[in-house]
Design a protein around this motif. Sequence first.
Motif, PDB file in Angstrom:
ATOM      1  N   GLY A  64       0.817  -1.195   0.000  1.00 61.68           N
ATOM      2  CA  GLY A  64       0.000   0.000   0.000  1.00 61.68           C
ATOM      3  C   GLY A  64       0.860   1.259   0.000  1.00 61.68           C
ATOM      4  O   GLY A  64       1.697   1.429   0.873  1.00 61.68           O
ATOM      5  N   GLN A  65       0.651   2.083  -1.017  1.00 65.35           N
ATOM      6  CA  GLN A  65       1.394   3.337  -1.131  1.00 65.35           C
ATOM      7  C   GLN A  65       0.526   4.456  -0.572  1.00 65.35           C
ATOM      8  O   GLN A  65      -0.625   4.619  -0.962  1.00 65.35           O
ATOM      9  CB  GLN A  65       1.780   3.606  -2.586  1.00 65.35           C
ATOM     10  CG  GLN A  65       2.696   2.545  -3.160  1.00 65.35           C
ATOM     11  CD  GLN A  65       4.030   2.480  -2.435  1.00 65.35           C
ATOM     12  OE1 GLN A  65       4.798   3.436  -2.438  1.00 65.35           O
ATOM     13  NE2 GLN A  65       4.309   1.351  -1.800  1.00 65.35           N
ATOM     14  N   VAL A  66       1.101   5.198   0.329  1.00 65.73           N
ATOM     15  CA  VAL A  66       0.353   6.222   1.055  1.00 65.73           C
ATOM     16  C   VAL A  66       0.661   7.594   0.473  1.00 65.73           C
ATOM     17  O   VAL A  66       1.641   7.775  -0.249  1.00 65.73           O
ATOM     18  CB  VAL A  66       0.684   6.148   2.565  1.00 65.73           C
ATOM     19  CG1 VAL A  66       0.228   4.805   3.133  1.00 65.73           C
ATOM     20  CG2 VAL A  66       2.156   6.366   2.833  1.00 65.73           C
ATOM     21  N   ALA A  85      -0.061   9.496  -3.845  1.00 65.83           N
ATOM     22  CA  ALA A  85      -0.084   8.033  -3.708  1.00 65.83           C
ATOM     23  C   ALA A  85       0.156   7.368  -5.059  1.00 65.83           C
ATOM     24  O   ALA A  85       0.898   6.384  -5.155  1.00 65.83           O
ATOM     25  CB  ALA A  85      -1.409   7.575  -3.094  1.00 65.83           C
ATOM     26  N   ILE A 141      -8.018   3.870   8.005  1.00 66.63           N
ATOM     27  CA  ILE A 141      -6.649   3.819   7.491  1.00 66.63           C
ATOM     28  C   ILE A 141      -5.691   4.083   8.640  1.00 66.63           C
ATOM     29  O   ILE A 141      -5.995   4.830   9.575  1.00 66.63           O
ATOM     30  CB  ILE A 141      -6.466   4.825   6.319  1.00 66.63           C
ATOM     31  CG1 ILE A 141      -7.402   4.395   5.186  1.00 66.63           C
ATOM     32  CG2 ILE A 141      -5.024   4.894   5.860  1.00 66.63           C
ATOM     33  CD1 ILE A 141      -7.238   5.131   3.894  1.00 66.63           C
ATOM     34  N   TRP A 146      -4.069  10.317   6.361  1.00 66.18           N
ATOM     35  CA  TRP A 146      -4.142   9.714   5.044  1.00 66.18           C
ATOM     36  C   TRP A 146      -5.591   9.449   4.682  1.00 66.18           C
ATOM     37  O   TRP A 146      -6.335   8.845   5.443  1.00 66.18           O
ATOM     38  CB  TRP A 146      -3.385   8.394   4.986  1.00 66.18           C
ATOM     39  CG  TRP A 146      -1.940   8.459   5.417  1.00 66.18           C
ATOM     40  CD1 TRP A 146      -1.137   9.565   5.489  1.00 66.18           C
ATOM     41  CD2 TRP A 146      -1.146   7.360   5.836  1.00 66.18           C
ATOM     42  NE1 TRP A 146       0.116   9.226   5.922  1.00 66.18           N
ATOM     43  CE2 TRP A 146       0.138   7.862   6.147  1.00 66.18           C
ATOM     44  CE3 TRP A 146      -1.383   6.000   5.984  1.00 66.18           C
ATOM     45  CZ2 TRP A 146       1.171   7.046   6.582  1.00 66.18           C
ATOM     46  CZ3 TRP A 146      -0.349   5.183   6.414  1.00 66.18           C
ATOM     47  CH2 TRP A 146       0.913   5.709   6.706  1.00 66.18           C
ATOM     48  N   GLU A 149      -5.039   4.868   0.427  1.00 67.73           N
ATOM     49  CA  GLU A 149      -3.831   4.074   0.243  1.00 67.73           C
ATOM     50  C   GLU A 149      -4.071   3.223  -0.993  1.00 67.73           C
ATOM     51  O   GLU A 149      -5.200   2.780  -1.218  1.00 67.73           O
ATOM     52  CB  GLU A 149      -3.605   3.205   1.496  1.00 67.73           C
ATOM     53  CG  GLU A 149      -2.327   2.448   1.516  1.00 67.73           C
ATOM     54  CD  GLU A 149      -2.062   1.776   2.866  1.00 67.73           C
ATOM     55  OE1 GLU A 149      -1.350   0.766   2.864  1.00 67.73           O
ATOM     56  OE2 GLU A 149      -2.576   2.249   3.905  1.00 67.73           O
ATOM     57  N   GLU A 151      -2.604  -0.095  -3.307  1.00 69.22           N
ATOM     58  CA  GLU A 151      -1.661  -1.179  -3.536  1.00 69.22           C
ATOM     59  C   GLU A 151      -1.884  -1.764  -4.907  1.00 69.22           C
ATOM     60  O   GLU A 151      -2.949  -1.551  -5.512  1.00 69.22           O
ATOM     61  CB  GLU A 151      -1.766  -2.266  -2.454  1.00 69.22           C
ATOM     62  CG  GLU A 151      -3.001  -3.118  -2.540  1.00 69.22           C
ATOM     63  CD  GLU A 151      -3.029  -4.257  -1.536  1.00 69.22           C
ATOM     64  OE1 GLU A 151      -2.291  -4.222  -0.517  1.00 69.22           O
ATOM     65  OE2 GLU A 151      -3.789  -5.203  -1.763  1.00 69.22           O
TER      66      GLU A 151
END
Length: 156
Positions: A64-66, A85, A141, A146, A149, A151
């Motif tokens: 998961g890119q935040v 993100a 989250i 954030w 997220e 992914e």
Amino acid sequence: MKNNTKIYRVYVFIVAFIMLPNLIFSQTSEVKTLKKQNIGGGANWNYSEAVKISDYSELLFISGQVPVTIDDKVPDDIKDQCDVAWSNIEAQLKKADMTSKNLVKVTFFVSDRKYLHAIGELREQKLLKIKPAMTIIITGIYNQDWLLEIEAIAAK
């Protein structure tokens, strides 16, 4: 005759227990060309109901890119967080010598339904031509700052 039998047994041992595992488990230099088939979904959808891949040589699983920038900043609004993100997804793809065209599955974790429009705009802009399999989950989250997220899974 006994000596020939002994030599034959040694030969079989060498092939069976030393060479065969190397042949089975060693890396080959064969380069595979990814075949990607989008299954289902409407013509104007920005995702596929399924994506079938074959003849791939590499899979990339992106955590998961935040929405945190390189200088450790978190934008305040959802649109900017989407951009950050997604840029982080693209950075991971680039590190793996891939592009967004290699994406086969994307999952969005969103903190509130009110952000679905902004997520839709991001999907429209970034994924319409790629159409990976996709899931959107409304959830709490990890960090309250954030708002989403993302992914992904990619293949080549």
